[in-house]
Write a protein that holds these residues in place. Structure first.
Motif, PDB file in Angstrom:
ATOM      1  N   LEU A 240       0.805  -1.217   0.000  1.00 43.23           N
ATOM      2  CA  LEU A 240       0.000   0.000   0.000  1.00 43.23           C
ATOM      3  C   LEU A 240       0.837   1.264   0.000  1.00 43.23           C
ATOM      4  CD1 LEU A 240      -2.828  -0.876   2.585  1.00 43.23           C
ATOM      5  CD2 LEU A 240      -2.717  -1.356   0.127  1.00 43.23           C
ATOM      6  N   THR A 241       2.075   1.163   0.480  1.00 38.86           N
ATOM      7  CA  THR A 241       2.954   2.321   0.586  1.00 38.86           C
ATOM      8  C   THR A 241       4.358   1.934   0.138  1.00 38.86           C
ATOM      9  OG1 THR A 241       3.673   1.838   2.844  1.00 38.86           O
ATOM     10  CG2 THR A 241       1.641   3.132   2.599  1.00 38.86           C
ATOM     11  N   GLN A 242       5.181   2.940  -0.046  1.00 42.14           N
ATOM     12  CA  GLN A 242       6.575   2.675  -0.398  1.00 42.14           C
ATOM     13  C   GLN A 242       7.254   1.840   0.688  1.00 42.14           C
ATOM     14  OE1 GLN A 242      10.179   5.614  -0.314  1.00 42.14           O
ATOM     15  NE2 GLN A 242       9.141   5.907  -2.283  1.00 42.14           N
ATOM     16  N   ASP A 243       6.970   2.152   1.945  1.00 35.53           N
ATOM     17  CA  ASP A 243       7.584   1.396   3.037  1.00 35.53           C
ATOM     18  C   ASP A 243       7.115  -0.056   3.032  1.00 35.53           C
ATOM     19  OD1 ASP A 243       8.970   3.640   3.991  1.00 35.53           O
ATOM     20  OD2 ASP A 243       7.242   4.292   5.156  1.00 35.53           O
ATOM     21  N   ALA A 244       5.842  -0.272   2.809  1.00 36.99           N
ATOM     22  CA  ALA A 244       5.318  -1.638   2.782  1.00 36.99           C
ATOM     23  C   ALA A 244       5.909  -2.439   1.628  1.00 36.99           C
ATOM     24  CB  ALA A 244       3.795  -1.621   2.681  1.00 36.99           C
ATOM     25  N   CYS A 245       6.250  -1.773   0.543  1.00 35.93           N
ATOM     26  CA  CYS A 245       6.830  -2.469  -0.606  1.00 35.93           C
ATOM     27  C   CYS A 245       8.187  -3.084  -0.277  1.00 35.93           C
ATOM     28  CB  CYS A 245       6.971  -1.516  -1.788  1.00 35.93           C
ATOM     29  SG  CYS A 245       5.392  -1.080  -2.571  1.00 35.93           S
ATOM     30  N   THR A 246       8.822  -2.617   0.786  1.00 33.27           N
ATOM     31  CA  THR A 246      10.079  -3.221   1.228  1.00 33.27           C
ATOM     32  C   THR A 246       9.912  -4.718   1.478  1.00 33.27           C
ATOM     33  OG1 THR A 246      10.794  -1.146   2.240  1.00 33.27           O
ATOM     34  CG2 THR A 246      11.844  -3.158   3.034  1.00 33.27           C
ATOM     35  N   PHE A 247       8.724  -5.125   1.896  1.00 34.29           N
ATOM     36  CA  PHE A 247       8.462  -6.522   2.246  1.00 34.29           C
ATOM     37  C   PHE A 247       7.748  -7.280   1.122  1.00 34.29           C
ATOM     38  CE2 PHE A 247       8.593  -3.936   6.056  1.00 34.29           C
ATOM     39  CZ  PHE A 247       9.533  -4.616   6.808  1.00 34.29           C
ATOM     40  N   TYR A 248       7.590  -6.638  -0.032  1.00 32.10           N
ATOM     41  CA  TYR A 248       6.846  -7.252  -1.134  1.00 32.10           C
ATOM     42  C   TYR A 248       7.583  -8.502  -1.630  1.00 32.10           C
ATOM     43  CZ  TYR A 248       4.078  -7.466  -5.448  1.00 32.10           C
ATOM     44  OH  TYR A 248       3.239  -7.857  -6.458  1.00 32.10           O
ATOM     45  N   GLY A 249       6.928  -9.644  -1.549  1.00 33.08           N
ATOM     46  CA  GLY A 249       7.526 -10.907  -1.971  1.00 33.08           C
ATOM     47  C   GLY A 249       8.587 -11.426  -1.036  1.00 33.08           C
ATOM     48  N   ASP A 250       8.766 -10.798   0.121  1.00 37.50           N
ATOM     49  CA  ASP A 250       9.846 -11.199   1.028  1.00 37.50           C
ATOM     50  C   ASP A 250       9.355 -11.311   2.469  1.00 37.50           C
ATOM     51  OD1 ASP A 250      12.367 -12.019   1.709  1.00 37.50           O
ATOM     52  OD2 ASP A 250      13.265 -10.025   1.695  1.00 37.50           O
ATOM     53  N   HIS A 251       8.117 -11.773   2.635  1.00 35.39           N
ATOM     54  CA  HIS A 251       7.619 -12.096   3.969  1.00 35.39           C
ATOM     55  C   HIS A 251       6.597 -13.218   3.835  1.00 35.39           C
ATOM     56  CE1 HIS A 251       4.257  -9.518   2.715  1.00 35.39           C
ATOM     57  NE2 HIS A 251       3.565  -9.986   3.742  1.00 35.39           N
ATOM     58  N   ALA A 252       6.341 -13.874   4.947  1.00 35.04           N
ATOM     59  CA  ALA A 252       5.439 -15.026   4.948  1.00 35.04           C
ATOM     60  C   ALA A 252       4.400 -14.862   6.047  1.00 35.04           C
ATOM     61  CB  ALA A 252       6.235 -16.315   5.173  1.00 35.04           C
TER      62      ALA A 252
ATOM     63  N   GLU B 208       4.787  -4.108 -10.702  1.00 34.05           N
ATOM     64  CA  GLU B 208       6.123  -3.781 -11.184  1.00 34.05           C
ATOM     65  C   GLU B 208       6.772  -2.685 -10.343  1.00 34.05           C
ATOM     66  OE1 GLU B 208       3.184  -1.856 -14.191  1.00 34.05           O
ATOM     67  OE2 GLU B 208       3.287  -3.584 -12.834  1.00 34.05           O
ATOM     68  N   TRP B 209       5.965  -1.752  -9.843  1.00 36.16           N
ATOM     69  CA  TRP B 209       6.513  -0.699  -8.999  1.00 36.16           C
ATOM     70  C   TRP B 209       6.856  -1.243  -7.610  1.00 36.16           C
ATOM     71  CZ3 TRP B 209       2.253   3.458 -10.302  1.00 36.16           C
ATOM     72  CH2 TRP B 209       2.417   3.862 -11.638  1.00 36.16           C
ATOM     73  N   ALA B 210       6.002  -2.107  -7.083  1.00 38.49           N
ATOM     74  CA  ALA B 210       6.262  -2.702  -5.774  1.00 38.49           C
ATOM     75  C   ALA B 210       7.521  -3.560  -5.814  1.00 38.49           C
ATOM     76  CB  ALA B 210       5.064  -3.527  -5.323  1.00 38.49           C
ATOM     77  N   ALA B 211       7.667  -4.341  -6.891  1.00 36.89           N
ATOM     78  CA  ALA B 211       8.834  -5.206  -7.023  1.00 36.89           C
ATOM     79  C   ALA B 211      10.107  -4.372  -7.156  1.00 36.89           C
ATOM     80  CB  ALA B 211       8.670  -6.131  -8.225  1.00 36.89           C
ATOM     81  N   TYR B 212      10.037  -3.289  -7.922  1.00 38.10           N
ATOM     82  CA  TYR B 212      11.203  -2.420  -8.082  1.00 38.10           C
ATOM     83  C   TYR B 212      11.596  -1.792  -6.742  1.00 38.10           C
ATOM     84  CZ  TYR B 212      14.049   1.590  -9.454  1.00 38.10           C
ATOM     85  OH  TYR B 212      15.052   2.527  -9.543  1.00 38.10           O
ATOM     86  N   THR B 213      10.609  -1.316  -5.998  1.00 42.57           N
ATOM     87  CA  THR B 213      10.890  -0.703  -4.702  1.00 42.57           C
ATOM     88  C   THR B 213      11.501  -1.712  -3.738  1.00 42.57           C
ATOM     89  OG1 THR B 213       9.106   0.887  -5.013  1.00 42.57           O
ATOM     90  CG2 THR B 213       9.874   0.552  -2.757  1.00 42.57           C
ATOM     91  N   ALA B 214      10.997  -2.945  -3.762  1.00 42.45           N
ATOM     92  CA  ALA B 214      11.555  -3.996  -2.911  1.00 42.45           C
ATOM     93  C   ALA B 214      13.017  -4.258  -3.259  1.00 42.45           C
ATOM     94  CB  ALA B 214      10.741  -5.274  -3.054  1.00 42.45           C
TER      95      ALA B 214
END
Length: 269
Positions: free
Chosen positions: A147-159, A234-240
Motif C-alpha cells: 500500500l505504501t513505499q515502506d510496505a513495498c520493502t516486504f513485497y515478496g519477502d515475507h510469509a 512492477e513498482w512494488a517489485a522495483y521498490t523492494a
C-alpha cells in the motif's frame, strides 16, 4: 569573480566529492565484534521499550555470537527493555542452556530463535515482540499489502505462518515449524501472535521489525477508512529491490542507533 559564482559564509558553492555511504563495520578480532554486537543488542532492546513494544515479559531479540555461531546473545527473562545494559545480556546455546550470565531466559525465546538460527545460517539476528499493531494485523491471517513505499520493502519477502498461531511456543518441534514457515524471507507474520524479522546484522533485523510494525499500522488504518489502492506489481517489485536489501535495512537503523547511544549512554555499562 564571475556572475555565476555563489558563496555561503565565504564558501564557494560548487559540486564536491563526497565520501561513500557507510557500510557495516569490520573488526580485527572476535572480541571487538562481540562487544559491538552486544552494544547494538542492548540499544535495540531500549528502542523496543521506547516504541512501546514491551508486553510484560514477552519479546526478545537475539544476535549470534561471532566466535561461537551456535550460541546467541539474548535479553534475560523478566527484565525491562527500557533499562537493558550490555552487562545484563546472557549467552545461550542451541540447547537453551545459559553459558554466560546469571539470569534465566524466556523458554519461548529459546525455542523460536534457536530454530530460526539453526535453519538459517545467514541470519545473524532475529527480533520479535508483542507489538500492538503486529498483534492486531496477525489476527487477520493475511500478508502485508503493498500500500505504501515502506510496505513495498516486504513485497515478496515475507510469509504468513499459521502453525502454532496464538499458542505459547515451548516445544522445539513447534519452533521448527515456525522457522520452516519463515523460509528464506526476512519477515514473518505469525498468525494470532505477532511479527518476526531477521537480518544479516542486528541493525537490519531490528529496522525491519520497526518498519513492518508501522506498515501493519498503516494498512489497518487504511482498511478502516475504506478500500486501499495497492501499488502496481512492477513498482512494488522495483521498490523492494531498491529498499529491501540487507544494506538498506542496516543503513536505515543508523539514525536510531545514533539517537539511543547519545540519549542512553548507560546502556554501554
Amino acid at each position: 569573480m564571475t556572475t555565476t559564482e555563489r558563496f555561503v559564509d565565504g564558501v564557494r558553492l560548487a559540486p564536491r566529492d563526497l565520501p561513500p555511504l557507510p557500510t557495516p563495520a569490520e573488526f580485527a578480532t572476535v572480541e571487538e565484534e562481540r562487544a559491538h554486537r552486544k552494544q547494538k543488542l542492548a540499544g535495540a532492546l531500549r528502542l523496543f521499550g521506547r516504541f512501546g513494544f514491551g508486553e510484560g515479559v514477552a519479546g526478545h531479540i537475539t544476535v549470534r555470537d561471532p566466535e561461537f555461531p551456535d550460541h546467541f546473545w539474548v535479553n534475560p527473562f523478566g527484565r525491562s527493555f527500557r533499562h537493558m545494559r550490555v552487562r545484563d545480556l546472557v549467552l545461550v546455546d542451541h540447547d537453551g542452556d545459559v553459558v554466560y550470565g546469571d539470569q534465566p531466559v524466556n523458554r519461548a525465546a529459546f525455542v523460536l530463535h534457536s530454530a530460526i538460527h539453526q535453519a538459517r545460517p545467514d541470519v545473524v539476528a532475529a527480533a520479535h515482540s508483542h507489538s500492538p499493531y503486529g498483534k492486531a494485523f496477525s489476527s487477520l491471517g493475511i500478508p502485508l499489502a503493498p500500500l505504501t513505499q515502506d510496505a513495498c520493502t516486504f513485497y515478496g519477502d515475507h510469509a504468513v505462518v499459521a502453525d502454532q498461531g496464538g499458542a505459547v511456543v515451548l516445544d522445539p518441534e513447534a519452533g521448527r515449524q515456525v522457522a520452516a514457515g519463515l523460509g528464506p524471507h526476512k519477515a514473518a507474520i505469525h498468525q494470532n501472535h505477532g511479527l518476526f524479522t531477521v537480518g544479516r546484522t542486528l541493525d537490519e533485523a531490528v529496522f525491519w521489525f520497526l518498519s513492518l510494525e508501522r506498515s501493519c499500522q498503516a494498512q489497518l488504518t487504511a482498511m478502516a477508512a475504506g478500500e486501499p489502492i495497492q501499488v502496481r506489481h512492477e513498482w512494488a517489485a522495483y521498490t523492494a529491490e531498491q529498499n529491501g536489501t540487507p544494506w538498506a535495512g542496516w543503513f536505515n537503523f543508523q539514525p536510531l542507533w545514533e539517537e539511543i547511544r547519545i540519549s542512553d549512554p548507560d546502556l554501554f555499562d
